[in-house]
Scaffold this active site. Structure first.
Site, PDB file in Angstrom:
ATOM      1  CD  GLU A 169      20.120 -27.399  26.720  1.00  0.00           C
ATOM      2  OE1 GLU A 169      19.086 -28.095  26.736  1.00  0.00           O
ATOM      3  OE2 GLU A 169      20.236 -26.317  27.304  1.00  0.00           O
ATOM      4  CD  GLU A 209      13.440 -39.055  14.721  1.00  0.00           C
ATOM      5  OE1 GLU A 209      13.130 -38.720  15.872  1.00  0.00           O
ATOM      6  OE2 GLU A 209      13.034 -40.116  14.182  1.00  0.00           O
ATOM      7  CG  ASP A 230       9.154 -45.197  19.887  1.00  0.00           C
ATOM      8  OD1 ASP A 230       8.463 -44.159  19.811  1.00  0.00           O
ATOM      9  OD2 ASP A 230       9.840 -45.624  18.941  1.00  0.00           O
ATOM     10  CG  ASP A 287       2.651 -40.693  26.735  1.00  0.00           C
ATOM     11  OD1 ASP A 287       3.799 -40.680  26.273  1.00  0.00           O
ATOM     12  OD2 ASP A 287       1.790 -41.541  26.409  1.00  0.00           O
TER      13      ASP A 287
HETATM   14  C1  LIG Z   1       7.186 -40.649  20.356  1.00  0.00           C
HETATM   15  S1  LIG Z   1       8.299 -39.776  19.340  1.00  0.00           S
HETATM   16  C2  LIG Z   1       8.742 -38.361  20.322  1.00  0.00           C
HETATM   17  C3  LIG Z   1       9.360 -37.262  19.483  1.00  0.00           C
HETATM   18  C4  LIG Z   1       9.723 -36.002  20.244  1.00  0.00           C
HETATM   19  N1  LIG Z   1      10.732 -36.246  21.256  1.00  0.00           N
HETATM   20  C5  LIG Z   1       8.491 -35.416  20.854  1.00  0.00           C
HETATM   21  O1  LIG Z   1       8.352 -35.501  22.087  1.00  0.00           O
HETATM   22  O2  LIG Z   1       7.663 -34.870  20.109  1.00  0.00           O
HETATM   23  C6  LIG Z   1       9.764 -40.752  19.443  1.00  0.00           C
HETATM   24  C7  LIG Z   1      10.769 -40.319  18.416  1.00  0.00           C
HETATM   25  O3  LIG Z   1      11.966 -41.021  18.625  1.00  0.00           O
HETATM   26  C8  LIG Z   1      12.405 -41.567  17.384  1.00  0.00           C
HETATM   27  N2  LIG Z   1      13.089 -42.787  17.749  1.00  0.00           N
HETATM   28  C9  LIG Z   1      12.568 -43.893  18.284  1.00  0.00           C
HETATM   29  N3  LIG Z   1      13.513 -44.793  18.545  1.00  0.00           N
HETATM   30  C10 LIG Z   1      14.682 -44.233  18.145  1.00  0.00           C
HETATM   31  C11 LIG Z   1      16.015 -44.669  18.149  1.00  0.00           C
HETATM   32  N4  LIG Z   1      16.314 -45.862  18.632  1.00  0.00           N
HETATM   33  N5  LIG Z   1      16.957 -43.843  17.661  1.00  0.00           N
HETATM   34  C12 LIG Z   1      16.639 -42.617  17.176  1.00  0.00           C
HETATM   35  N6  LIG Z   1      15.373 -42.155  17.150  1.00  0.00           N
HETATM   36  C13 LIG Z   1      14.406 -42.943  17.631  1.00  0.00           C
HETATM   37  C14 LIG Z   1      11.149 -41.802  16.589  1.00  0.00           C
HETATM   38  O4  LIG Z   1      11.396 -41.852  15.200  1.00  0.00           O
HETATM   39  C15 LIG Z   1      10.321 -40.596  16.992  1.00  0.00           C
HETATM   40  O5  LIG Z   1      10.590 -39.484  16.177  1.00  0.00           O
END
Ligand SMILES: C[S@@+](CC[C@H](N)C(=O)[O-])C[C@H]1O[C@@H](n2cnc3c(N)ncnc32)[C@H](O)[C@@H]1O
Length: 210
Positions: A40, A67, A117, A154
């Site tokens: 996964e 990440e 995001d 969300d």
């Molecule tokens: C809103 S957080 C959600 C983290 C986790 N999935 C959670 O639900 O707790 C979004 C995460 O995606 C990472 N992220 C955002 N854009 C990314 C990208 N293009 N490539 C890798 N990581 C990314 C951010 O650094 C962050 O840790």
């Protein structure tokens, strides 16, 4: 790759750090001796609570977190070591590059994109992963036959945009979100739940295409 402090092990324990970044990896380079296990992938895994939670529950499966932030990758690796989880690896990389260019085709039984995001500002909407057909196609290619892609958000508008984008493609079919499945609440989900936000998910299954 960017600077790393000299006093830190490099690569970090449990980190995937390929010798070459411009060649597609093989499963055995990510999970040596476990390449045949169910695998996964958690895209944007943040601090890795979901990833490590899943890995504890399913020690027979492999879990790869992708990440881009080094601090978060450090945390994933620290917790993986503390939990003595032999089935977790973390890759510090941008999601679209990882999915499109680096990870093996047909590698994953399941891909998770949890609370990505939402890029709320209009001028950033094109960065939303779920509205990019190319990204959706590369997730499809990353999956094994019949593999699944799970998305949660969300953000109500982002959810609607994702649904619209999925109408335009024919290589995933929609499945109901199961209520009784073990599926840990993620770090960000906890925050949004406490904030009273509505959380919605989309579960997709890969359809084989020519
Ligand atoms: C809103 S957080 C959600 C983290 C986790 N999935 C959670 O639900 O707790 C979004 C995460 O995606 C990472 N992220 C955002 N854009 C990314 C990208 N293009 N490539 C890798 N990581 C990314 C951010 O650094 C962050 O840790």
């Amino acid at each position: 790759m960017p600077y790393r402090p000299k006093n830190e092990p490099f690569p970090l324990p449990f980190e995937v750090y390929p010798e070459e970044w411009f060649r597609r990896l093989e499963a055995g380079e990510i999970f040596p001796e476990r390449a045949d296990a169910v695998t996964e992938v958690d895209l944007g895994c943040g601090d890795g609570s979901f990833l490590n939670g899943m890995a504890r529950q399913y020690p027979e499966r492999n879990f790869l977190g992708v990440e881009r932030l080094l601090g978060r990758v450090r945390k994933v690796c620290r917790d993986t070591r503390k939990g003595e989880l032999a089935n977790v690896r973390a890759l510090r990389l941008e999601t679209t590059y990882a999915v499109e260019w680096l990870l093996p085709r047909g590698f994953a039984d399941r891909v998770h994109l949890l609370f990505p995001d939402p890029w709320p500002r209009k001028k950033h909407h094109k960065r939303r992963l779920m509205r990019q057909p190319k990204f959706l196609r590369s997730v499809h290619d990353l999956l094994k036959p019949g593999g699944e892609f799970w998305f949660k958000t969300d953000h109500e508008e982002y959810f609607d945009v994702a649904e619209e984008a999925l109408q335009e493609i024919d290589f995933f079919e929609r499945l109901p979100w199961p209520e009784d499945e073990f599926y840990p609440v993620t770090d960000f989900e906890q925050v949004w739940q406490a904030d009273g936000r509505k959380i919605q998910g989309i579960r997709l299954r890969k359809i084989a295409t020519a």
